[in-house]
Design an enzyme around this catalytic site. Sequence first.
Site, PDB file in Angstrom:
ATOM      1  CB  ILE A  31      18.483  -8.506   4.180  1.00  0.00           C
ATOM      2  CG1 ILE A  31      19.710  -9.227   4.693  1.00  0.00           C
ATOM      3  CG2 ILE A  31      18.475  -8.394   2.666  1.00  0.00           C
ATOM      4  CD1 ILE A  31      19.743 -10.700   4.335  1.00  0.00           C
ATOM      5  CD  GLN A  93       5.770  -8.101  -5.978  1.00  0.00           C
ATOM      6  OE1 GLN A  93       4.922  -7.781  -6.809  1.00  0.00           O
ATOM      7  NE2 GLN A  93       5.517  -8.899  -4.966  1.00  0.00           N
ATOM      8  CG  HIS A  99       7.519  -7.174   0.389  1.00  0.00           C
ATOM      9  ND1 HIS A  99       7.433  -8.049  -0.680  1.00  0.00           N
ATOM     10  CD2 HIS A  99       8.359  -6.189  -0.005  1.00  0.00           C
ATOM     11  CE1 HIS A  99       8.194  -7.618  -1.662  1.00  0.00           C
ATOM     12  NE2 HIS A  99       8.764  -6.482  -1.283  1.00  0.00           N
ATOM     13  CG  HIS A 101       9.548  -1.851   1.001  1.00  0.00           C
ATOM     14  ND1 HIS A 101      10.866  -2.241   1.052  1.00  0.00           N
ATOM     15  CD2 HIS A 101       9.006  -2.506  -0.056  1.00  0.00           C
ATOM     16  CE1 HIS A 101      11.123  -3.078   0.064  1.00  0.00           C
ATOM     17  NE2 HIS A 101      10.015  -3.257  -0.624  1.00  0.00           N
TER      18      HIS A 101
HETATM   19  P1  5GP Z   1      10.741  -5.485  -3.500  1.00  0.00           P
HETATM   20  O1  5GP Z   1      11.600  -4.883  -4.546  1.00  0.00           O
HETATM   21  O2  5GP Z   1      10.256  -6.852  -3.859  1.00  0.00           O
HETATM   22  O3  5GP Z   1       9.651  -4.572  -3.020  1.00  0.00           O
HETATM   23  O4  5GP Z   1      11.685  -5.608  -2.220  1.00  0.00           O
HETATM   24  C1  5GP Z   1      12.164  -6.788  -1.680  1.00  0.00           C
HETATM   25  C2  5GP Z   1      12.933  -6.436  -0.433  1.00  0.00           C
HETATM   26  O5  5GP Z   1      13.218  -7.629   0.270  1.00  0.00           O
HETATM   27  C3  5GP Z   1      14.272  -5.726  -0.712  1.00  0.00           C
HETATM   28  O6  5GP Z   1      14.287  -4.458  -0.064  1.00  0.00           O
HETATM   29  C4  5GP Z   1      15.313  -6.693  -0.137  1.00  0.00           C
HETATM   30  O7  5GP Z   1      16.382  -6.029   0.491  1.00  0.00           O
HETATM   31  C5  5GP Z   1      14.495  -7.517   0.840  1.00  0.00           C
HETATM   32  N1  5GP Z   1      14.984  -8.880   1.008  1.00  0.00           N
HETATM   33  C6  5GP Z   1      15.267  -9.762   0.014  1.00  0.00           C
HETATM   34  N2  5GP Z   1      15.680 -10.936   0.539  1.00  0.00           N
HETATM   35  C7  5GP Z   1      15.651 -10.786   1.892  1.00  0.00           C
HETATM   36  C8  5GP Z   1      15.962 -11.654   2.983  1.00  0.00           C
HETATM   37  O8  5GP Z   1      16.357 -12.810   2.818  1.00  0.00           O
HETATM   38  N3  5GP Z   1      15.799 -11.166   4.228  1.00  0.00           N
HETATM   39  C9  5GP Z   1      15.355  -9.894   4.455  1.00  0.00           C
HETATM   40  N4  5GP Z   1      15.252  -9.513   5.737  1.00  0.00           N
HETATM   41  N5  5GP Z   1      15.058  -9.044   3.454  1.00  0.00           N
HETATM   42  C10 5GP Z   1      15.196  -9.481   2.193  1.00  0.00           C
END
Ligand code: 5GP
Length: 115
Positions: A31, A93, A99, A101
């Site tokens: 997003i 995280q 997930h 990326h």
């Molecule tokens: P982390 O820091 O946990 O590796 O990354 C989480 C990722 O999830 C971030 O890049 C953030 O932009 C994405 N994200 C968080 N909430 C949502 C959502 O509701 N929809 C989508 N498509 N991405 C999300």
Amino acid sequence: MSDCIFCKIVRGEIPASKIYEDDDILAFHDIRPIAPVHFLVIPKRHIASVADLGADDAEVMGKLMVAVGKLAREQGCSDGFRTIINTGRVGLQEVYHLHVHVLGGPELLPSMLKR
Ligand code: 5GP
Ligand code: ZN
């Protein structure tokens, strides 16, 4: 996990721009993209992080990684891409549903970490 945001995406309770899904995995655009190509690939089953993986998760994680390469090519990353899996507090995280990326674009990505 009823209040996990990615589980809600899996269940269709909140929208996402989906790229691919099958019985075990789902891929959708981030997003808040930080590169021209930025999507996430997740197991549909809730697994909090890489640190929480068990032997039962090996098959789905193998399948997920095979999908990463195929989807990256389909999204235009013909000349390479970067995968990042942030894990836990130290890994910054944010969403505790595992997930991967996938980041790419026509230009070189910034170097991964500064020395
Ligand atoms: P982390 O820091 O946990 O590796 O990354 C989480 C990722 O999830 C971030 O890049 C953030 O932009 C994405 N994200 C968080 N909430 C949502 C959502 O509701 N929809 C989508 N498509 N991405 C999300
Ligand atoms: Zn979840």
